[in-house]
Design a protein around this motif. Structure first.
Motif, PDB file in Angstrom:
ATOM      1  N   LEU A 117      66.496  70.778 115.944  1.00  0.00           N
ATOM      2  CA  LEU A 117      66.467  70.791 114.470  1.00  0.00           C
ATOM      3  C   LEU A 117      65.538  71.880 113.955  1.00  0.00           C
ATOM      4  CD1 LEU A 117      66.475  66.995 113.551  1.00  0.00           C
ATOM      5  CD2 LEU A 117      68.383  68.533 114.051  1.00  0.00           C
ATOM      6  N   ASN A 119      64.686  75.470 114.731  1.00  0.00           N
ATOM      7  CA  ASN A 119      65.263  76.537 115.547  1.00  0.00           C
ATOM      8  C   ASN A 119      64.958  77.897 114.923  1.00  0.00           C
ATOM      9  OD1 ASN A 119      66.771  78.335 116.945  1.00  0.00           O
ATOM     10  ND2 ASN A 119      68.710  77.213 116.793  1.00  0.00           N
ATOM     11  N   ILE A 122      67.581  81.088 114.195  1.00  0.00           N
ATOM     12  CA  ILE A 122      68.682  81.120 113.209  1.00  0.00           C
ATOM     13  C   ILE A 122      68.401  82.083 112.052  1.00  0.00           C
ATOM     14  CG2 ILE A 122      69.553  78.792 113.746  1.00  0.00           C
ATOM     15  CD1 ILE A 122      68.140  77.891 111.041  1.00  0.00           C
ATOM     16  N   ASP A 177      63.208  84.234 113.173  1.00  0.00           N
ATOM     17  CA  ASP A 177      62.580  84.055 111.862  1.00  0.00           C
ATOM     18  C   ASP A 177      61.512  82.992 112.071  1.00  0.00           C
ATOM     19  OD1 ASP A 177      61.915  82.785 109.392  1.00  0.00           O
ATOM     20  OD2 ASP A 177      63.652  83.713 108.461  1.00  0.00           O
ATOM     21  N   GLY A 180      59.106  79.117 109.742  1.00  0.00           N
ATOM     22  CA  GLY A 180      58.876  77.676 109.848  1.00  0.00           C
ATOM     23  C   GLY A 180      57.644  77.283 110.641  1.00  0.00           C
ATOM     24  N   SER A 248      56.202  70.671 104.393  1.00  0.00           N
ATOM     25  CA  SER A 248      57.368  71.537 104.154  1.00  0.00           C
ATOM     26  C   SER A 248      58.037  71.063 102.891  1.00  0.00           C
ATOM     27  CB  SER A 248      58.397  71.334 105.272  1.00  0.00           C
ATOM     28  OG  SER A 248      58.249  72.274 106.247  1.00  0.00           O
ATOM     29  N   ILE A 265      65.328  75.538 103.802  1.00  0.00           N
ATOM     30  CA  ILE A 265      65.345  74.956 105.150  1.00  0.00           C
ATOM     31  C   ILE A 265      66.807  74.676 105.505  1.00  0.00           C
ATOM     32  CG2 ILE A 265      64.594  73.021 106.589  1.00  0.00           C
ATOM     33  CD1 ILE A 265      62.140  72.826 104.695  1.00  0.00           C
TER      34      ILE A 265
HETATM   35  P1  AMP Z   1      58.502  75.546 106.158  1.00  0.00           P
HETATM   36  O1  AMP Z   1      58.071  75.775 104.773  1.00  0.00           O
HETATM   37  O2  AMP Z   1      57.400  75.505 107.160  1.00  0.00           O
HETATM   38  O3  AMP Z   1      59.414  74.378 106.298  1.00  0.00           O
HETATM   39  O4  AMP Z   1      59.328  76.822 106.609  1.00  0.00           O
HETATM   40  C1  AMP Z   1      60.522  77.171 105.981  1.00  0.00           C
HETATM   41  C2  AMP Z   1      60.990  78.466 106.562  1.00  0.00           C
HETATM   42  O5  AMP Z   1      61.377  78.265 107.938  1.00  0.00           O
HETATM   43  C3  AMP Z   1      62.219  79.039 105.897  1.00  0.00           C
HETATM   44  O6  AMP Z   1      61.869  79.842 104.801  1.00  0.00           O
HETATM   45  C4  AMP Z   1      62.846  79.819 107.025  1.00  0.00           C
HETATM   46  O7  AMP Z   1      62.198  81.061 107.156  1.00  0.00           O
HETATM   47  C5  AMP Z   1      62.533  78.990 108.246  1.00  0.00           C
HETATM   48  N1  AMP Z   1      63.559  77.968 108.587  1.00  0.00           N
HETATM   49  C6  AMP Z   1      64.507  77.414 107.795  1.00  0.00           C
HETATM   50  N2  AMP Z   1      65.211  76.470 108.450  1.00  0.00           N
HETATM   51  C7  AMP Z   1      64.692  76.420 109.693  1.00  0.00           C
HETATM   52  C8  AMP Z   1      64.978  75.628 110.853  1.00  0.00           C
HETATM   53  N3  AMP Z   1      65.938  74.694 110.859  1.00  0.00           N
HETATM   54  N4  AMP Z   1      64.255  75.861 111.968  1.00  0.00           N
HETATM   55  C9  AMP Z   1      63.263  76.805 111.988  1.00  0.00           C
HETATM   56  N5  AMP Z   1      62.929  77.564 110.935  1.00  0.00           N
HETATM   57  C10 AMP Z   1      63.636  77.375 109.789  1.00  0.00           C
END
Ligand code: AMP
Ligand code: MG
Length: 366
Positions: A117, A119, A122, A177, A180, A248, A265
């Motif tokens: 979940l 990842n 992506i 990326d 996260g 988050s 997300i």
């Molecule tokens: P956060 O605020 O820590 O939840 O990070 C959000 C950021 O993580 C987004 O702006 C993306 O750059 C990245 N992201 C989005 N979806 C995912 C996911 N499923 N797994 C890993 N990184 C993600």
């Protein structure tokens, strides 16, 4: 008393009074506040005045490394990560910095731990939804066919081969990326660096994502849990030495089209933005883990977050769902104080079915 004696005694009284004021001033403001920037976010560092010297000696180094990380890990501006993503797309290998090689290994462990979940491979999907920009994206959502093709390519951190500092991907669709978990990784590194420099008590706060070192005098540090709908707090928690709190949220970064807001997300399973959770908060012992977990729990959603928390070895979790209800573990409930205006919010306490013992998640990523 002569005129001069009167002047002298008045001066003495003034001196004593100002000395008292001086002491009072420092007793009332025992902390020093510094600001740094990482990944475009302001990081506030608070330390007791007594640890000011050690802090000021090491902060320039931390600030410099933050600038390097911001540049090297940028998902869309030219730098080490965009070069690596181009190498992956071309099927070539590349030699990366030790810090990036470590972060890739950490990303691999976190993807495994979250059951996919979380990842960070992506990046193409995140870019497709318009989030590789400093501005909030507006306009039509991407086409279902393009989303489906990106999901079908199954980019995963497990496609990446890391041999020392030599990195390659067996899947050209892999695009990193680190949005996260980069903040967690950066704050973990900064906290460790402060400690190595002799700082025994500090708070590092990057917009509500917090690492603490030691205590606030004879008390634990008390930190706020960010309100997903505003700049205030929904609750506060006391953090023990070495603990972290990460949230988050979907409220401040989204793609808007005809009044519909799409979260930043993305669910790696269908390429769609998350819509059932507005924020997830995690208390843990490691920032990278908590940061990744908060993102993964948002993907898991209000019905499945418990399984993800268990997999990731986390007991201290709070989720705000899109109907405004708070879901949390009894352990989290015992650690937080809800703000007054959250009193009418529905609160659902859910037990985890976890074995007692050290967090499995931490062991996996160390
Ligand atoms: P956060 O605020 O820590 O939840 O990070 C959000 C950021 O993580 C987004 O702006 C993306 O750059 C990245 N992201 C989005 N979806 C995912 C996911 N499923 N797994 C890993 N990184 C993600
Ligand atoms: Mg995160």
């Amino acid at each position: 008393m002569t005129r001069w004696q009167r002047v002298l005694s008045a001066a003495l009284v003034l001196m004593i009074a100002s000395a008292a004021t001086y002491r009072e001033f420092f007793r009332d403001t025992p902390d020093r506040h510094y600001t740094l920037y990482v990944f475009g976010t302001l990081v506030e560092v608070v330390v007791p005045d007594s640890e000011r010297r050690e802090t000021e000696r090491i902060l320039p180094e931390i600030s410099e490394e933050f600038t390097v990380m911001h540049h090297d890990w940028h998902a869309w501006l030219p730098g080490e990560m965009t070069r690596l993503n181009s190498a992956f797309a071309a099927g070539e290998s590349m030699t990366v910095s030790p810090l990036l090689a470590d972060a890739i290994r950490q990303g691999q462990a976190l993807e495994q731990l979250s059951g996919g979940l979380f990842n960070p491979a992506i990046g193409q999907l995140i870019g497709l939804w318009g989030f590789h920009s400093d501005d909030l994206p507006i306009g039509p959502a991407p086409s279902a066919a393009v989303i489906a093709a990106m999901v079908a390519a199954q980019p995963s951190m497990t496609d990446i081969h890391v041999d020392g500092r030599e990195v390659s991907s067996g899947n050209p669709a892999v695009s990193l990326d680190f949005g996260g978990f980069a903040k967690g990784t950066a704050l973990d590194w900064a906290a460790a660096t402060l400690q190595q420099a002799g700082v025994e008590n500090a708070v590092l706060n990057a917009g509500g994502d917090v690492n603490v070192i030691g205590r606030n005098g004879d008390r634990p540090w008390r930190v706020a849990i960010r309100d997903p709908k505003g700049w205030g707090a929904i609750a506060s928690a006391e953090l023990r030495p070495g603990e972290v709190l990460y949230t988050s949220g979907n409220y401040f970064r989204y793609h808007e089209d005809a009044g519909i807001r799409y979260s930043h997300i993305i669910d790696p399973r269908d390429g769609m933005p998350v819509d059932a959770v507005v924020s997830s908060s995690v208390i843990a012992d490691n920032g990278a883990l908590a940061d990744a977990a908060a993102t993964a729990l948002s993907v898991a959603g209000p019905d499945h977050w418990r399984a993800t928390a268990e997999r990731m070895g986390l007991k201290l979790v709070l989720i705000v769902d899109s109907k405004g209800a708070i879901h949390m573990t009894p352990e989290m409930q015992a650690r937080i104080r809800l703000e007054d205006d959250a009193e009418n919010t529905p609160v659902i306490i859910e037990n985890l079915d976890m074995p007692v013992g050290p967090a499995a998640g931490l062991a996996a990523i160390r």
